[in-house]
Every structure is written in C-alpha cells, then in structure tokens.
Design a protein around this motif. Structure first.
Motif, PDB file in Angstrom:
ATOM      1  N   PRO A  68      25.203  15.113  38.561  1.00  0.00           N
ATOM      2  CA  PRO A  68      26.022  16.230  38.078  1.00  0.00           C
ATOM      3  C   PRO A  68      25.840  17.435  38.993  1.00  0.00           C
ATOM      4  O   PRO A  68      24.773  17.635  39.571  1.00  0.00           O
ATOM      5  CB  PRO A  68      25.466  16.509  36.678  1.00  0.00           C
ATOM      6  N   TYR A  70      25.811  20.664  38.232  1.00  0.00           N
ATOM      7  CA  TYR A  70      24.877  21.623  37.639  1.00  0.00           C
ATOM      8  C   TYR A  70      24.368  21.097  36.301  1.00  0.00           C
ATOM      9  O   TYR A  70      25.146  20.563  35.513  1.00  0.00           O
ATOM     10  CB  TYR A  70      25.553  22.969  37.339  1.00  0.00           C
ATOM     11  N   LEU A  71      23.089  21.282  36.070  1.00  0.00           N
ATOM     12  CA  LEU A  71      22.500  21.111  34.748  1.00  0.00           C
ATOM     13  C   LEU A  71      21.985  22.484  34.352  1.00  0.00           C
ATOM     14  O   LEU A  71      21.247  23.116  35.120  1.00  0.00           O
ATOM     15  CB  LEU A  71      21.351  20.103  34.768  1.00  0.00           C
ATOM     16  N   LYS A  73      19.784  24.692  31.768  1.00  0.00           N
ATOM     17  CA  LYS A  73      18.726  24.626  30.759  1.00  0.00           C
ATOM     18  C   LYS A  73      18.584  25.997  30.109  1.00  0.00           C
ATOM     19  O   LYS A  73      18.594  27.009  30.798  1.00  0.00           O
ATOM     20  CB  LYS A  73      17.392  24.240  31.399  1.00  0.00           C
ATOM     21  N   ASN A  78      17.689  21.064  28.062  1.00  0.00           N
ATOM     22  CA  ASN A  78      18.964  20.771  28.701  1.00  0.00           C
ATOM     23  C   ASN A  78      20.088  21.123  27.739  1.00  0.00           C
ATOM     24  O   ASN A  78      20.157  20.591  26.637  1.00  0.00           O
ATOM     25  CB  ASN A  78      19.040  19.294  29.080  1.00  0.00           C
ATOM     26  N   ILE A  81      26.008  20.447  31.178  1.00  0.00           N
ATOM     27  CA  ILE A  81      26.208  20.149  32.590  1.00  0.00           C
ATOM     28  C   ILE A  81      27.577  20.700  32.980  1.00  0.00           C
ATOM     29  O   ILE A  81      28.466  20.870  32.129  1.00  0.00           O
ATOM     30  CB  ILE A  81      26.103  18.634  32.923  1.00  0.00           C
ATOM     31  N   TYR A 103      27.256  11.987  32.404  1.00  0.00           N
ATOM     32  CA  TYR A 103      26.139  12.798  32.875  1.00  0.00           C
ATOM     33  C   TYR A 103      25.432  13.463  31.696  1.00  0.00           C
ATOM     34  O   TYR A 103      24.205  13.490  31.623  1.00  0.00           O
ATOM     35  CB  TYR A 103      26.608  13.890  33.841  1.00  0.00           C
ATOM     36  N   ALA A 104      26.214  14.029  30.795  1.00  0.00           N
ATOM     37  CA  ALA A 104      25.651  14.777  29.669  1.00  0.00           C
ATOM     38  C   ALA A 104      24.835  13.895  28.734  1.00  0.00           C
ATOM     39  O   ALA A 104      23.816  14.329  28.203  1.00  0.00           O
ATOM     40  CB  ALA A 104      26.761  15.482  28.888  1.00  0.00           C
ATOM     41  N   VAL A 109      19.086  13.595  30.569  1.00  0.00           N
ATOM     42  CA  VAL A 109      19.736  14.883  30.318  1.00  0.00           C
ATOM     43  C   VAL A 109      19.854  15.166  28.824  1.00  0.00           C
ATOM     44  O   VAL A 109      19.312  16.150  28.329  1.00  0.00           O
ATOM     45  CB  VAL A 109      21.129  14.946  30.988  1.00  0.00           C
ATOM     46  N   ALA A 111      22.340  16.448  27.075  1.00  0.00           N
ATOM     47  CA  ALA A 111      22.861  17.805  26.871  1.00  0.00           C
ATOM     48  C   ALA A 111      23.827  17.821  25.692  1.00  0.00           C
ATOM     49  O   ALA A 111      24.426  16.810  25.350  1.00  0.00           O
ATOM     50  CB  ALA A 111      23.577  18.277  28.129  1.00  0.00           C
ATOM     51  N   PHE A 114      29.329  19.498  27.867  1.00  0.00           N
ATOM     52  CA  PHE A 114      29.660  19.289  29.269  1.00  0.00           C
ATOM     53  C   PHE A 114      30.907  20.089  29.598  1.00  0.00           C
ATOM     54  O   PHE A 114      31.749  20.341  28.731  1.00  0.00           O
ATOM     55  CB  PHE A 114      29.803  17.809  29.632  1.00  0.00           C
TER      56      PHE A 114
END
Length: 164
Positions: A68, A70-71, A73, A78, A81, A103-104, A109, A111, A114
């Motif tokens: 990804p 950008y992640l 935090k 997390n 993304i 990705y998320a 991750v 997250a 996204f």
C-alpha cells in the motif's frame, strides 16, 4: 498562500501520474492534517511491504508482496491505508476498490478504513461496508477559492473527523 493554490484539480497535466498524486497532493494533505513519519500519535508509514500468506495455485505456493502507498497509524494502531492512482484511473473502479480493501484487511494491517485517491478526488471506505464510500471532489474542497491559507482547510466535517 495555499499549498494547493497552483493545482487545477479539473485540469491536471497529461503526464501527471500516481507519483505526482502521492508527492503533490496526498503527502502535503497528510502533513497539513498533522501526520508525520516521526509522530507516533499520527504516523505515516510509506510503502510497507506486506506478505500475502495464502496465495496458491493448485498445490504450488507463490510468494506475493503487496505494497500500500500509505499506512496511517493513530496512537500506534493501524487506522487506514491510502492507495494512490493516476488521475486517468477511476477511484470508483471495482478492481482498485478490491486492491485497497485487500491491503486494509491484510493480517499485518487490519485497518478500519481504506482510501483511494487519484488527484482529482478521494473515496473513503469502511472495511466492514465496502459498498458505501464517502466521495470527495478536490476541486470543490481544496481549490484556491476554498483555502484562504494553509491553516484554513475546508473539508466536510465527516472527512475532518475521519482524518484526525
């Protein structure tokens, strides 16, 4: 003077690509909102290499690394993304939504959100409800008419709260 004053979001140059979107739009926007690589409470992780552990064709395993752009935090967790795309790509395209979603939800991750951004706008998704998004057209919210100075950025309240 706004950091976005010289960008015409409706008429980005023909050679404007994903790297331009990351460097000229996403990175300044994250900085403007207080994110930094060195701030652990609002931390940016760029191009994190993630493993996709369960990739297999038949009985053969394949090593796949996904990255990804950008992640983000927040307080060490997390949160979301961001996946950048060229302005020529639709951020509402199913394949890009699925890419960012993968990705998320990756095991490394996990997250909550996204985001897809193509320089003209962004769409924000909740991983638990990928059908609904919050679209944001940059020409309406990041133009020189709506930003008087770098400290006055007008974004819809929901986006401001999300990005905090």
């Amino acid at each position: 003077m706004s950091i976005f004053e010289n960008i015409d979001f409706n008429n980005l140059p023909e050679d404007y690509n994903e790297i331009c979107v990351r460097e000229e739009i996403i990175a300044p926007l994250l900085k403007l909102l207080g994110y930094s690589s060195s701030d652990k409470s609002k931390c940016i992780v760029r191009e994190l290499h993630l493993k996709q552990p369960f990739t297999q064709m038949g009985t053969k395993n394949f090593k796949i690394s996904i990255i990804p752009d950008y992640l983000i935090k927040v307080n060490g967790k997390n949160f979301f993304i961001i996946e950048a795309k060229s302005p020529r790509e639709s951020i509402l395209s199913r394949k890009y939504i699925q890419q960012a979603y993968s990705y998320a939800i990756n095991m490394e991750v996990k997250a909550k959100y996204f985001v897809l951004c193509n320089g003209k706008g962004m769409s924000i998704y909740d991983v638990n409800n990928e059908e609904e998004s919050f679209p944001l057209n940059f020409s309406a919210y990041l133009s020189k008419e709506t930003i008087k100075n770098e400290n006055e950025i007008y974004l819809p309240l929901i986006v401001k709260e999300f990005l905090k």
